[in-house]
Design an enzyme around this catalytic site. Structure first.
Site, PDB file in Angstrom:
ATOM      1  N   ALA A 125       0.809  -1.228   0.000  1.00 20.31           N
ATOM      2  CA  ALA A 125       0.000   0.000   0.000  1.00 20.31           C
ATOM      3  C   ALA A 125       0.836   1.270   0.000  1.00 20.31           C
ATOM      4  O   ALA A 125       0.297   2.350   0.223  1.00 20.31           O
ATOM      5  CB  ALA A 125      -0.932  -0.019   1.199  1.00 20.31           C
ATOM      6  N   ASN A 192       1.240  -3.580   7.764  1.00 20.60           N
ATOM      7  CA  ASN A 192       2.297  -4.355   7.092  1.00 20.60           C
ATOM      8  C   ASN A 192       3.274  -3.430   6.381  1.00 20.60           C
ATOM      9  O   ASN A 192       4.444  -3.766   6.211  1.00 20.60           O
ATOM     10  CB  ASN A 192       1.669  -5.313   6.070  1.00 20.60           C
ATOM     11  CG  ASN A 192       0.972  -6.466   6.738  1.00 20.60           C
ATOM     12  OD1 ASN A 192       1.610  -7.373   7.255  1.00 20.60           O
ATOM     13  ND2 ASN A 192      -0.355  -6.433   6.750  1.00 20.60           N
ATOM     14  N   HIS A 222      -0.814   7.075   3.915  1.00 22.48           N
ATOM     15  CA  HIS A 222       0.502   6.756   4.502  1.00 22.48           C
ATOM     16  C   HIS A 222       1.456   7.891   4.146  1.00 22.48           C
ATOM     17  O   HIS A 222       1.651   8.195   2.966  1.00 22.48           O
ATOM     18  CB  HIS A 222       1.034   5.441   3.931  1.00 22.48           C
ATOM     19  CG  HIS A 222       0.104   4.286   4.144  1.00 22.48           C
ATOM     20  ND1 HIS A 222      -0.159   3.760   5.385  1.00 22.48           N
ATOM     21  CD2 HIS A 222      -0.639   3.559   3.279  1.00 22.48           C
ATOM     22  CE1 HIS A 222      -1.013   2.753   5.275  1.00 22.48           C
ATOM     23  NE2 HIS A 222      -1.324   2.614   3.999  1.00 22.48           N
TER      24      HIS A 222
HETATM   25  N1  NAI Z   1       1.728  -5.566   2.356  1.00 21.13           N
HETATM   26  C1  NAI Z   1       0.757  -4.654   2.360  1.00 21.13           C
HETATM   27  O1  NAI Z   1       0.983  -3.464   2.029  1.00 21.13           O
HETATM   28  C2  NAI Z   1      -0.614  -5.035   2.734  1.00 21.13           C
HETATM   29  C3  NAI Z   1      -0.877  -6.276   3.256  1.00 21.13           C
HETATM   30  N2  NAI Z   1      -2.141  -6.641   3.580  1.00 21.13           N
HETATM   31  C4  NAI Z   1      -2.335  -7.968   4.155  1.00 21.13           C
HETATM   32  O2  NAI Z   1      -2.700  -8.878   3.125  1.00 21.13           O
HETATM   33  C5  NAI Z   1      -3.482  -9.935   3.682  1.00 21.13           C
HETATM   34  C6  NAI Z   1      -4.754 -10.157   2.856  1.00 21.13           C
HETATM   35  O3  NAI Z   1      -5.547  -8.994   2.906  1.00 21.13           O
HETATM   36  P1  NAI Z   1      -7.108  -9.044   2.559  1.00 21.13           P
HETATM   37  O4  NAI Z   1      -7.368  -9.988   1.458  1.00 21.13           O
HETATM   38  O5  NAI Z   1      -7.560  -7.656   2.423  1.00 21.13           O
HETATM   39  O6  NAI Z   1      -7.724  -9.673   3.893  1.00 21.13           O
HETATM   40  P2  NAI Z   1      -9.136 -10.430   4.051  1.00 21.13           P
HETATM   41  O7  NAI Z   1      -9.413 -10.430   5.504  1.00 21.13           O
HETATM   42  O8  NAI Z   1     -10.136  -9.856   3.128  1.00 21.13           O
HETATM   43  O9  NAI Z   1      -8.824 -11.907   3.555  1.00 21.13           O
HETATM   44  C7  NAI Z   1      -7.951 -12.767   4.228  1.00 21.13           C
HETATM   45  C8  NAI Z   1      -8.400 -14.211   3.962  1.00 21.13           C
HETATM   46  O10 NAI Z   1      -7.376 -15.073   4.458  1.00 21.13           O
HETATM   47  C9  NAI Z   1      -7.988 -16.111   5.213  1.00 21.13           C
HETATM   48  N3  NAI Z   1      -7.028 -16.535   6.239  1.00 21.13           N
HETATM   49  C10 NAI Z   1      -6.610 -15.843   7.322  1.00 21.13           C
HETATM   50  N4  NAI Z   1      -5.707 -16.569   8.017  1.00 21.13           N
HETATM   51  C11 NAI Z   1      -5.551 -17.724   7.341  1.00 21.13           C
HETATM   52  C12 NAI Z   1      -4.752 -18.878   7.553  1.00 21.13           C
HETATM   53  N5  NAI Z   1      -3.928 -18.987   8.615  1.00 21.13           N
HETATM   54  N6  NAI Z   1      -4.821 -19.890   6.659  1.00 21.13           N
HETATM   55  C13 NAI Z   1      -5.651 -19.779   5.592  1.00 21.13           C
HETATM   56  N7  NAI Z   1      -6.442 -18.738   5.342  1.00 21.13           N
HETATM   57  C14 NAI Z   1      -6.395 -17.713   6.215  1.00 21.13           C
HETATM   58  C15 NAI Z   1      -9.268 -15.538   5.781  1.00 21.13           C
HETATM   59  O11 NAI Z   1     -10.219 -16.550   6.040  1.00 21.13           O
HETATM   60  C16 NAI Z   1      -9.707 -14.576   4.676  1.00 21.13           C
HETATM   61  O12 NAI Z   1     -10.578 -15.197   3.748  1.00 21.13           O
HETATM   62  C17 NAI Z   1      -3.760  -9.540   5.139  1.00 21.13           C
HETATM   63  O13 NAI Z   1      -2.858 -10.184   6.018  1.00 21.13           O
HETATM   64  C18 NAI Z   1      -3.488  -8.052   5.141  1.00 21.13           C
HETATM   65  O14 NAI Z   1      -3.105  -7.577   6.434  1.00 21.13           O
HETATM   66  C19 NAI Z   1      -3.191  -5.800   3.351  1.00 21.13           C
HETATM   67  C20 NAI Z   1      -2.971  -4.557   2.834  1.00 21.13           C
HETATM   68  C21 NAI Z   1      -1.664  -4.039   2.554  1.00 21.13           C
HETATM   69  O1  OAA Z   2      -3.656  -1.279   2.858  1.00 23.47           O
HETATM   70  C1  OAA Z   2      -3.131  -0.424   3.586  1.00 23.47           C
HETATM   71  O2  OAA Z   2      -3.343   0.802   3.471  1.00 23.47           O
HETATM   72  C2  OAA Z   2      -2.121  -0.797   4.605  1.00 23.47           C
HETATM   73  C3  OAA Z   2      -2.387  -2.043   5.285  1.00 23.47           C
HETATM   74  O3  OAA Z   2      -3.498  -2.481   5.484  1.00 23.47           O
HETATM   75  C4  OAA Z   2      -1.210  -2.765   5.775  1.00 23.47           C
HETATM   76  O4  OAA Z   2      -0.092  -2.260   5.610  1.00 23.47           O
HETATM   77  O5  OAA Z   2      -1.387  -3.854   6.341  1.00 23.47           O
END
Ligand code: NAI
Ligand code: OAA
Length: 272
Positions: A125, A192, A222
């Site tokens: 992000a 993250n 951010h």
């Molecule tokens: N690197 C970055 O900049 C960002 C990272 N993220 C991270 O990316 C990931 C995915 O985000 P979203 O799809 O928006 O979240 P979400 O909550 O919409 O989807 C996550 C899915 O993963 C599943 N899940 C959770 N733990 C699990 C496990 N141990 N084993 C199998 N399935 C599992 C859940 O049931 C859910 O369906 C999150 O961890 C979030 O914090 C999100 C935004 C920015």
């Molecule tokens: O998507 C974003 O803005 C940031 C976020 O959730 C993350 O870093 O985990």
């Protein structure tokens, strides 16, 4: 044609799967897993080329695939990352906060070398990681201020021990100030991006994080500041939150898709 397995079928996983299915880059989604059977079934139902739903996450990397894409949670990374590399598959991680545990980072880094595989951490992000990477050896300070609507912060571990009630906040309020290490542990699904900055820059003990709950914003913003012998860099990214998960920004999803496109294509690569 690269073969992709997906761990996590939520907001991000679904849009990654749809991007693969769109055929704009040479890839096919062959296997998926989510701890929620409803989530994996709902994703497969949206796709014309149906991937197989496997029974546990370790069965993703035992298939003839090239890469496992994680879009699930820090726990999922801790559970499967090593076995993906041991099965000689590449790995893309979105729940980057998991890598702030130094023992996990070291084990995975060693495994990449031992098994000659790569872990990809998209910029997520934020923007500006290319510049910060280049000045790493001259970096003296690095900070990030993240502002989100209270609804985008709901459910974080932080609120289990804090007196702050998100529903009572009626103007922009700083709810956390501290290290990236503490931020990532207390807001695992929100910051993250602070883990990415830590890993590319000064480490999680020397990366400063401020989190602001702002009921008057509809953006996930951010603001990053980096200073050092090279000069100063500032980046402000005003992200539209994803429609299904307000915690996650649209840019994070697009960044995951772009990283996959680059991974799947033999072409000129632009940027650091
Ligand atoms: N690197 C970055 O900049 C960002 C990272 N993220 C991270 O990316 C990931 C995915 O985000 P979203 O799809 O928006 O979240 P979400 O909550 O919409 O989807 C996550 C899915 O993963 C599943 N899940 C959770 N733990 C699990 C496990 N141990 N084993 C199998 N399935 C599992 C859940 O049931 C859910 O369906 C999150 O961890 C979030 O914090 C999100 C935004 C920015
Ligand atoms: O998507 C974003 O803005 C940031 C976020 O959730 C993350 O870093 O985990």
């Amino acid at each position: 044609m690269k073969r992709i397995a997906l761990l996590g079928c939520g907001s991000m996983g679904t849009q990654i799967a749809l991007a693969i299915e769109s055929g704009t880059f040479p890839a096919t989604l062959t296997h998926v897993y989510d701890a929620s059977k409803d989530a994996s079934a709902s994703l497969v139902q949206k796709l014309t080329n149906k991937p197989e739903i496997v029974e546990n996450p370790h069965l993703l990397s035992s298939q003839p695939i090239d890469i496992v894409v994680e879009a699930a949670s820090q726990d999922a990374v801790k559970d499967v990352a090593l076995s993906v590399l041991q099965n000689k598959k590449d790995l893309m991680i979105m729940s980057v906060g998991a890598l702030l545990d130094e023992s996990i980072y070291d084990i995975l880094s060693d495994a990449c070398k031992d098994f000659k595989k790569t872990i990809y951490l998209p910029s997520g992000a934020i923007a500006g990681l290319d510049g910060i990477k280049s000045v790493k050896d001259e970096l003296e300070s690095l900070s990030i201020t993240t502002s989100k609507h209270p609804r985008s912060l709901k459910g974080a571990k932080f609120f289990e021990t804090s007196n702050i009630n998100l529903d009572e906040i009626n103007s922009a309020t700083t709810i956390f100030e501290g290290t990236a290490k503490a931020a990532v542990s207390l807001f695992p699904a929100n910051i993250n991006v602070a883990a990415l900055l830590s890993l590319i820059g000064l480490g999680s003990a020397k990366t400063n994080v401020k989190i602001v709950a702002d009921p008057n914003t509809d953006k996930n913003t951010h603001h990053i500041e980096a200073t050092g012998k090279f000069g100063k860099m500032t980046f402000t990214i005003e992200n539209i939150p994803d429609v299904n998960n307000p915690k996650t920004s649209r840019l994070a999803i697009l960044s995951a898709i772009q990283t996959l496109k680059t991974y799947c294509s033999n072409d000129i690569q632009i940027g650091t």
